[in-house]
Design an enzyme around this catalytic site. Structure first.
Site, PDB file in Angstrom:
ATOM      1  N   ASP A  60      68.652 -24.081  28.378  1.00 27.85           N
ATOM      2  CA  ASP A  60      68.258 -23.342  27.175  1.00 27.85           C
ATOM      3  C   ASP A  60      68.984 -23.806  25.913  1.00 27.85           C
ATOM      4  O   ASP A  60      68.900 -23.145  24.872  1.00 27.85           O
ATOM      5  CB  ASP A  60      68.545 -21.838  27.378  1.00 27.85           C
ATOM      6  CG  ASP A  60      67.533 -21.163  28.283  1.00 27.85           C
ATOM      7  OD1 ASP A  60      66.331 -21.234  27.976  1.00 27.85           O
ATOM      8  OD2 ASP A  60      67.943 -20.580  29.306  1.00 27.85           O
ATOM      9  N   ARG A 133      71.312  -8.841  25.745  1.00 28.29           N
ATOM     10  CA  ARG A 133      72.202  -9.982  25.481  1.00 28.29           C
ATOM     11  C   ARG A 133      73.348  -9.669  24.517  1.00 28.29           C
ATOM     12  O   ARG A 133      74.376 -10.328  24.521  1.00 28.29           O
ATOM     13  CB  ARG A 133      71.386 -11.131  24.881  1.00 28.29           C
ATOM     14  CG  ARG A 133      70.171 -11.560  25.711  1.00 28.29           C
ATOM     15  CD  ARG A 133      70.601 -12.240  26.998  1.00 28.29           C
ATOM     16  NE  ARG A 133      69.437 -12.691  27.756  1.00 28.29           N
ATOM     17  CZ  ARG A 133      68.821 -13.848  27.551  1.00 28.29           C
ATOM     18  NH1 ARG A 133      69.246 -14.672  26.615  1.00 28.29           N
ATOM     19  NH2 ARG A 133      67.793 -14.189  28.286  1.00 28.29           N
ATOM     20  N   HIS A 163      65.052 -10.525  21.796  1.00 33.75           N
ATOM     21  CA  HIS A 163      65.989 -10.552  20.670  1.00 33.75           C
ATOM     22  C   HIS A 163      65.357  -9.843  19.469  1.00 33.75           C
ATOM     23  O   HIS A 163      64.130  -9.779  19.357  1.00 33.75           O
ATOM     24  CB  HIS A 163      66.288 -12.003  20.262  1.00 33.75           C
ATOM     25  CG  HIS A 163      67.143 -12.757  21.232  1.00 33.75           C
ATOM     26  ND1 HIS A 163      66.757 -13.954  21.792  1.00 33.75           N
ATOM     27  CD2 HIS A 163      68.381 -12.510  21.716  1.00 33.75           C
ATOM     28  CE1 HIS A 163      67.719 -14.393  22.590  1.00 33.75           C
ATOM     29  NE2 HIS A 163      68.717 -13.538  22.565  1.00 33.75           N
ATOM     30  N   ILE A 244      59.415 -20.350  27.780  1.00 39.48           N
ATOM     31  CA  ILE A 244      60.729 -19.804  28.173  1.00 39.48           C
ATOM     32  C   ILE A 244      61.268 -18.886  27.056  1.00 39.48           C
ATOM     33  O   ILE A 244      62.464 -18.875  26.761  1.00 39.48           O
ATOM     34  CB  ILE A 244      61.739 -20.906  28.567  1.00 39.48           C
ATOM     35  CG1 ILE A 244      61.831 -22.011  27.509  1.00 39.48           C
ATOM     36  CG2 ILE A 244      61.386 -21.495  29.917  1.00 39.48           C
ATOM     37  CD1 ILE A 244      63.000 -22.978  27.742  1.00 39.48           C
ATOM     38  N   CYS A 250      64.616 -19.624  17.047  1.00 39.88           N
ATOM     39  CA  CYS A 250      65.611 -19.933  18.088  1.00 39.88           C
ATOM     40  C   CYS A 250      66.072 -21.378  18.057  1.00 39.88           C
ATOM     41  O   CYS A 250      67.169 -21.715  18.492  1.00 39.88           O
ATOM     42  CB  CYS A 250      65.023 -19.676  19.476  1.00 39.88           C
ATOM     43  SG  CYS A 250      63.942 -18.281  19.602  1.00 39.88           S
TER      44      CYS A 250
HETATM   45  C1  CIR Z   1      66.740 -17.256  26.756  1.00 39.29           C
HETATM   46  O1  CIR Z   1      66.187 -16.419  27.504  1.00 39.29           O
HETATM   47  O2  CIR Z   1      67.894 -17.128  26.375  1.00 39.29           O
HETATM   48  C2  CIR Z   1      65.947 -18.452  26.325  1.00 39.29           C
HETATM   49  N1  CIR Z   1      65.062 -18.853  27.375  1.00 39.29           N
HETATM   50  C3  CIR Z   1      65.180 -18.148  25.056  1.00 39.29           C
HETATM   51  C4  CIR Z   1      66.084 -17.911  23.895  1.00 39.29           C
HETATM   52  C5  CIR Z   1      65.338 -17.569  22.652  1.00 39.29           C
HETATM   53  N2  CIR Z   1      66.223 -17.450  21.556  1.00 39.29           N
HETATM   54  C6  CIR Z   1      66.025 -16.641  20.521  1.00 39.29           C
HETATM   55  O3  CIR Z   1      65.109 -15.822  20.510  1.00 39.29           O
HETATM   56  N3  CIR Z   1      66.895 -16.702  19.534  1.00 39.29           N
END
Ligand code: CIR
Length: 255
Positions: A60, A133, A163, A244, A250
């Site tokens: 990731d 998280r 998020h 994902i 992100c």
């Molecule tokens: C995760 O689950 O952490 C990653 N597959 C996706 C992260 C996405 N990040 C974000 O929304 N800032």
């Protein structure tokens, strides 16, 4: 105005990234091309893009937004809540790069956890999502650090999204894209809210960069609404990252 952006080339094991989506696994080669196109779009906005090398052991790790909060006064290195992502925040090239751009480098400490995808910047104020998280302790540390630099923060408990910025995007000039659980949240009533329909919810994750807005490909209603606000739109395909749970915000740190 953003001058700088940091991105990281996707891991060759991106197909092993954490996901809640049921859309199959990302295709590595396709993700690489989409990432290059993302960098090209950012370059068009006039920012200087630092491209970090891939970290293949961290599926990731292209989602660099989560490992640091970049403000106009300081950068705060986070402590990701997802165990498989925790070390991403300590990757030496990321830490060195952040030190190159910032004199003031802070960090979130155990037992706090924060992923900065949970943090939305509106001027000098920061909305911090409490999520699976980002915990209360992490948010408290974050607010304390922000206040040390004359900035402010407040928490927003999340119900459905991964998020905070999965469902919200601040496009400057008081314009806020809102979807799902945020549509009726009184915290955001002062904004000019642009509501995103449930069938285009993923499209709420757009990014404003210097009067351009990057919009994911395949969300025509979102695109139209943003064009109607007068922004220049750059459409970027993020299909492999969506598999994902990743989106446009992100994939970069912008400051
Ligand atoms: C995760 O689950 O952490 C990653 N597959 C996706 C992260 C996405 N990040 C974000 O929304 N800032």
């Amino acid at each position: 105005m953003f001058k700088n952006v940091i991105v990281r080339i996707p891991s060759k094991h991106i197909s092993e990234g954490i996901t809640s989506a049921n859309e199959g696994k990302p295709i590595y080669e396709k993700a690489l091309v989409q990432h290059e196109n993302y960098v090209s779009a950012l370059t068009k906005t006039g920012v200087n893009v630092t491209v970090l090398k891939p970290e293949d052991d961290f599926p990731d790790s292209c989602f660099v937004e989560d490992v640091a909060l970049c403000t106009r006064k300081c950068v705060i290195i986070t402590r990701p809540g997802a165990q498989s992502r925790r070390q991403e925040a300590a990757l030496p090239d990321m830490v060195t790069t952040l030190h190159k751009f910032y004199d003031n480098v802070e960090s979130i400490k155990e037992p706090g956890t924060v992923e900065a995808g949970d943090i939305m910047m509106v001027g000098d104020h920061f909305y911090i999502g409490l999520s699976a998280r980002t915990n209360q302790e992490g948010a408290n540390q974050m607010i304390e650090i922000l206040e040390k630099y004359g900035l402010t923060g407040e928490t927003v408990p999340l119900k459905e999204v991964l998020h905070l910025k999965t469902g919200l995007a601040y496009l400057e000039n008081n314009n806020l894209l809102v979807s799902g659980e945020f549509k009726n949240d009184p915290r955001f009533s002062k904004f000019n809210k642009i509501e995103i329909d449930p069938d285009e919810a993923y499209g709420a994750n757009c990014i404003w960069v210097n009067d351009y807005v990057l919009v994911p490909a395949g969300y025509p209603k979102v695109q139209q609404k943003i064009e109607n606000l007068g922004y220049k739109v750059l459409v970027v395909d993020t299909s492999e990252f969506r598999k994902i749970d990743g989106g446009l915000s992100c994939l970069s740190l912008r400051f």
